[in-house]
Design a protein around this motif. Sequence first.
Motif, PDB file in Angstrom:
ATOM      1  N   UNK A 217       0.828  -1.246  -0.008  1.00 57.04           N
ATOM      2  CA  UNK A 217      -0.154  -0.125   0.013  1.00 57.04           C
ATOM      3  C   UNK A 217       0.793   1.278  -0.082  1.00 57.04           C
ATOM      4  N   UNK A 218       1.903   1.322   0.874  1.00 55.56           N
ATOM      5  CA  UNK A 218       2.727   2.446   0.874  1.00 55.56           C
ATOM      6  C   UNK A 218       3.459   2.600  -0.553  1.00 55.56           C
ATOM      7  N   UNK A 219       4.094   1.597  -1.076  1.00 51.17           N
ATOM      8  CA  UNK A 219       4.512   1.892  -2.265  1.00 51.17           C
ATOM      9  C   UNK A 219       3.695   2.491  -3.379  1.00 51.17           C
ATOM     10  N   UNK A 220       2.249   1.758  -3.443  1.00 49.68           N
ATOM     11  CA  UNK A 220       1.526   2.490  -4.321  1.00 49.68           C
ATOM     12  C   UNK A 220       0.990   3.701  -4.298  1.00 49.68           C
ATOM     13  N   UNK A 221       0.857   4.111  -2.893  1.00 49.29           N
ATOM     14  CA  UNK A 221       0.621   5.425  -2.886  1.00 49.29           C
ATOM     15  C   UNK A 221       1.498   6.518  -2.740  1.00 49.29           C
ATOM     16  N   UNK A 222       2.800   6.059  -2.866  1.00 51.80           N
ATOM     17  CA  UNK A 222       3.921   6.828  -3.145  1.00 51.80           C
ATOM     18  C   UNK A 222       3.998   7.252  -4.574  1.00 51.80           C
ATOM     19  N   UNK A 223       3.143   6.827  -5.374  1.00 51.26           N
ATOM     20  CA  UNK A 223       3.216   7.167  -6.894  1.00 51.26           C
ATOM     21  C   UNK A 223       2.285   8.210  -6.943  1.00 51.26           C
ATOM     22  N   UNK A 224       2.450   9.249  -7.880  1.00 47.47           N
ATOM     23  CA  UNK A 224       1.650  10.326  -8.313  1.00 47.47           C
ATOM     24  C   UNK A 224       0.461   9.896  -9.086  1.00 47.47           C
TER      25      UNK A 224
END
Length: 288
Positions: A217-224
């Motif tokens: 989840x963290x990795x994904x929401x780090x994306x613009x």
Amino acid sequence: MIEHSFTTRKIDCFNPNRIALSGQCFRWSIIDDTHVELIAFGEYLQIAYLGDSTFAFSCYESDFSRIWEDYFDLNRDYISVIDSIDPEDSYLTSASSFSYGIRILKQEPFETMISYIISQRRSIPSITTCVERLCRLCARKIILPALCFEASPFTASLHEEYYAFPEAKDLNKLTFDDISSIGAGYRTDYIMNATKDICSGRIDLTYLYELSDDKLYEALISMRGIGAKVANCIMLFGYSRTSRFPIDVWMSRIVEKNYGGSFDTSKYPDTAGIMQQFMFFYERNTFR
DNA sequence: GGCCAGGCCTCGC
DNA sequence: GCGAGGCATGGC
């Protein structure tokens, strides 16, 4: 022994027409009451209903076991998932009954990511149009299997030509104007950034399979351009994280109307996402 | 022609 | 930390 050019299976709790209408996938089409076609993994697949819970798939047995069985999530017992529903929850009980046969597909992460970036603040028909234009733009043409779709149990395909979903390196070649031309609007920038993240190696979609739910989840929401809702959809539909419970405007209305503003997902630690899909489908397809 | 869509980002507090 | 406003475009 000669392998048959199509595969038949008796499958409980599997309704392709409902899955096509469920809103989790954007490249499935209903041909008629007993035929559905779809594009995934760069291939065209047609499903024909033969009666008595038996289906024909337009692929070899070997490909069915290698690709499609997992894609359709056939190794999960959906009957027991439905049986686990709190009997006092009348809304979810009705929703699961109405949605019987819907399964959570295990879609390809990149396709899921780009499709759900496109999905934000758009209707499902509009997403479908936009995704289709993107596929045509990159033009990875699909060779239909050497099967006569005019012949039983299959039927004529809806179109002459089909295109695979692009790979990241295909999208990486496109200009801002190219992507904008599919009608992506303000999401053009998000699509380009996600593509760049993947092509540069900052985000490794294969490695993400290894991560815990929280880390993923963290990795994904780090994306613009990827927030809570889109991240949860990518996790649920692209990484098979069935505990995730995406809340969009529809789910928000459902929770408000039937659960006093918050749905307790702790009752379904491993299957809340499946329950979510039942509710979403029920709400969108009934007028009560 | 107006309204809503499987939301997210930025800004102001 | 949280709410409001802005956002491009398609479908009905």
